[in-house]
Design a protein around this motif. Structure first.
Motif, PDB file in Angstrom:
ATOM      1  N   LEU A 139       0.723  -1.091   0.022  1.00 56.76           N
ATOM      2  CA  LEU A 139      -0.057   0.101  -0.020  1.00 56.76           C
ATOM      3  C   LEU A 139       0.994   1.334   0.004  1.00 56.76           C
ATOM      4  O   LEU A 139       0.600   2.218  -0.659  1.00 56.76           O
ATOM      5  N   LEU A 140       1.974   1.265   0.720  1.00 57.90           N
ATOM      6  CA  LEU A 140       2.695   2.575   0.997  1.00 57.90           C
ATOM      7  C   LEU A 140       3.693   2.654  -0.196  1.00 57.90           C
ATOM      8  O   LEU A 140       4.177   3.832  -0.254  1.00 57.90           O
ATOM      9  N   PHE A 141       4.272   1.485  -0.914  1.00 63.59           N
ATOM     10  CA  PHE A 141       5.254   1.761  -1.510  1.00 63.59           C
ATOM     11  C   PHE A 141       5.023   1.343  -2.953  1.00 63.59           C
ATOM     12  O   PHE A 141       5.677   0.293  -3.419  1.00 63.59           O
ATOM     13  N   PRO A 142       3.874   1.778  -3.720  1.00 61.96           N
ATOM     14  CA  PRO A 142       3.444   1.097  -4.860  1.00 61.96           C
ATOM     15  C   PRO A 142       4.499   1.198  -5.983  1.00 61.96           C
ATOM     16  O   PRO A 142       4.108   0.586  -6.886  1.00 61.96           O
ATOM     17  N   ARG A 143       5.481   2.042  -5.895  1.00 66.94           N
ATOM     18  CA  ARG A 143       6.194   2.713  -6.980  1.00 66.94           C
ATOM     19  C   ARG A 143       7.583   2.050  -6.722  1.00 66.94           C
ATOM     20  O   ARG A 143       8.631   2.347  -7.454  1.00 66.94           O
ATOM     21  N   ALA A 144       7.735   1.292  -5.779  1.00 66.93           N
ATOM     22  CA  ALA A 144       9.196   0.540  -5.326  1.00 66.93           C
ATOM     23  C   ALA A 144       9.606  -0.535  -6.191  1.00 66.93           C
ATOM     24  O   ALA A 144       8.550  -0.921  -6.780  1.00 66.93           O
ATOM     25  N   TYR A 145      10.737  -0.827  -6.271  1.00 66.85           N
ATOM     26  CA  TYR A 145      11.044  -2.178  -6.957  1.00 66.85           C
ATOM     27  C   TYR A 145      11.670  -3.145  -6.110  1.00 66.85           C
ATOM     28  O   TYR A 145      12.446  -2.579  -5.248  1.00 66.85           O
ATOM     29  N   VAL A 146      11.733  -4.340  -6.234  1.00 72.61           N
ATOM     30  CA  VAL A 146      12.577  -5.386  -5.676  1.00 72.61           C
ATOM     31  C   VAL A 146      13.386  -6.357  -6.244  1.00 72.61           C
ATOM     32  O   VAL A 146      12.772  -6.594  -7.611  1.00 72.61           O
ATOM     33  N   VAL A 147      14.663  -6.335  -5.968  1.00 71.04           N
ATOM     34  CA  VAL A 147      15.516  -7.249  -6.779  1.00 71.04           C
ATOM     35  C   VAL A 147      15.099  -8.602  -6.335  1.00 71.04           C
ATOM     36  O   VAL A 147      15.274  -9.153  -5.125  1.00 71.04           O
ATOM     37  N   THR A 148      14.765  -9.440  -7.197  1.00 70.98           N
ATOM     38  CA  THR A 148      14.150 -10.923  -7.006  1.00 70.98           C
ATOM     39  C   THR A 148      15.052 -12.041  -7.708  1.00 70.98           C
ATOM     40  O   THR A 148      15.364 -11.829  -8.895  1.00 70.98           O
ATOM     41  N   LEU A 149      15.149 -12.931  -6.884  1.00 70.83           N
ATOM     42  CA  LEU A 149      16.100 -13.986  -7.535  1.00 70.83           C
ATOM     43  C   LEU A 149      15.255 -15.310  -8.057  1.00 70.83           C
ATOM     44  O   LEU A 149      14.247 -15.509  -7.271  1.00 70.83           O
ATOM     45  N   VAL A 150      15.159 -15.680  -9.194  1.00 73.36           N
ATOM     46  CA  VAL A 150      14.558 -16.437  -9.854  1.00 73.36           C
ATOM     47  C   VAL A 150      15.458 -17.736 -10.153  1.00 73.36           C
ATOM     48  O   VAL A 150      16.368 -17.380 -10.963  1.00 73.36           O
ATOM     49  N   TRP A 151      14.995 -18.865  -9.767  1.00 71.48           N
ATOM     50  CA  TRP A 151      15.976 -20.024 -10.273  1.00 71.48           C
ATOM     51  C   TRP A 151      15.275 -20.862 -11.370  1.00 71.48           C
ATOM     52  O   TRP A 151      14.243 -21.553 -11.005  1.00 71.48           O
ATOM     53  N   PHE A 152      15.819 -20.824 -12.408  1.00 71.55           N
ATOM     54  CA  PHE A 152      15.390 -21.745 -13.562  1.00 71.55           C
ATOM     55  C   PHE A 152      16.594 -22.267 -13.975  1.00 71.55           C
ATOM     56  O   PHE A 152      17.357 -21.649 -15.077  1.00 71.55           O
ATOM     57  N   ILE A 153      16.807 -23.525 -13.823  1.00 72.38           N
ATOM     58  CA  ILE A 153      18.107 -24.204 -14.402  1.00 72.38           C
ATOM     59  C   ILE A 153      19.374 -23.577 -13.668  1.00 72.38           C
ATOM     60  O   ILE A 153      20.063 -24.328 -12.971  1.00 72.38           O
ATOM     61  N   LEU A 154      19.386 -22.234 -13.704  1.00 76.20           N
ATOM     62  CA  LEU A 154      20.714 -21.284 -13.092  1.00 76.20           C
ATOM     63  C   LEU A 154      19.926 -20.104 -12.738  1.00 76.20           C
ATOM     64  O   LEU A 154      18.672 -19.763 -12.878  1.00 76.20           O
TER      65      LEU A 154
END
Length: 210
Positions: A139-154
Motif C-alpha cells: 500500500l505505502l510503496f506502490p512504485r518501489a522495486y524489488v530485486v528478485t532471485l529466480v531459479w530456472f536451471i541457473l
C-alpha cells in the motif's frame, strides 16, 4: 521467486526490525534448548483450544509469533522482515510499527483460526505478522522495486515492481490455501496481508500519507 533486497532505502535506522529479528533469534535458541515439541505445544496457537477458552488461551496469539519450526523457517521469515520491514517502520515510526506488527500477528492467527476452528495442530511463526508488513509495503510503496532471485536451471535476478511481486505472492497464498496444502498456515498469511493492506494508513502519521 525470492526477494534479495528492495531499492527503496529507508532514511532512519530500523530499530524495531532489528529488535524483532534479535527477539525471534533468542526465542528460537530458547525453544530448542528447552525442547521444541514441548514449547510449541505450550505456546503455539491452537484454534480448537482458543475457541473453547478465548480469555485463557489469548496469550498464545502473541507467543506463537516468536516460535519457529526450524532453521529455514526462521531464516526465511527474518529475511522477508529485513527486506520489507525497514521502509514500513520508517514510514510509520518505531512505536506505531511495533504495535502494527504485533496486531498483524494477532489478526493473522485469528484468520487461521476462523478457517480451521477445530484444528488441534499448533500454529507457530512470524509469517502472519510479516505478511501484515508486506500488505503495508504494497500500500505505502506502490512504485518501489524489488530485486528478485529466480531459479530456472541457473539463478537469475530480476528487478520487479513491488506491487507485482507482492500481488503474485498474495495470489500464491490464496491458491495454496484453497488447495489445502498441508503444513503451512496460508490463511494466516492472507489474514496478515489484508490486515496490513487495510490498516497501514491508520498507523502512518498524517504528513507521510499520500
Amino acid at each position: 521467486m525470492f526477494p534479495l533486497y528492495d531499492v527503496n532505502r529507508a532514511r532512519r535506522p530500523a530499530l524495531v526490525v532489528k529488535g524483532l529479528v534479535l527477539a525471534n533469534a533468542l526465542a528460537f535458541l530458547l525453544e530448542y534448548a528447552l525442547g521444541p515439541e514441548e514449547v510449541v505445544r505450550a505456546y503455539g496457537f491452537i484454534p480448537a483450544l482458543f475457541f473453547q477458552d478465548p480469555a485463557g488461551e489469548a496469550y498464545r496469539l502473541f507467543t506463537s509469533m516468536f516460535l519457529h519450526g526450524g532453521v529455514f523457517h526462521i531464516l526465511s521469515n527474518m529475511w522477508f522482515l529485513w527486506v520489507f520491514g525497514d521502509n514500513v517502520e520508517d514510514r510509520m515510526g518505531h512505536g506505531r510499527f511495533l504495535l502494527f506488527y504485533l496486531l498483524g500477528g494477532v489478526a493473522a492467527a485469528l484468520a487461521q483460526g476462523v478457517f480451521t476452528p477445530f484444528s488441534t495442530v499448533p500454529m507457530i511463526g512470524a509469517s502472519g505478522a510479516i505478511s501484515a508488513v508486506l500488505g503495508a509495503y504494497y500500500l505505502l510503496f506502490p512504485r518501489a522495486y524489488v530485486v528478485t532471485l529466480v531459479w530456472f536451471i541457473l539463478p537469475f535476478t530480476f528487478v520487479l515492481p513491488a506491487g507485482f511481486y507482492l500481488g503474485y505472492w498474495a495470489l500464491l497464498q490464496f491458491l495454496q490455501a484453497l488447495l489445502g496444502v498441508p503444513g503451512i498456515a496460508f490463511w494466516a498469511h492472507l489474514g496478515g496481508f489484508f490486515f496490513g493492506l487495510f490498516t497501514a494508513r491508520a498507523f502512518t502519521p498524517r504528513w507521510y500519507r499520500y
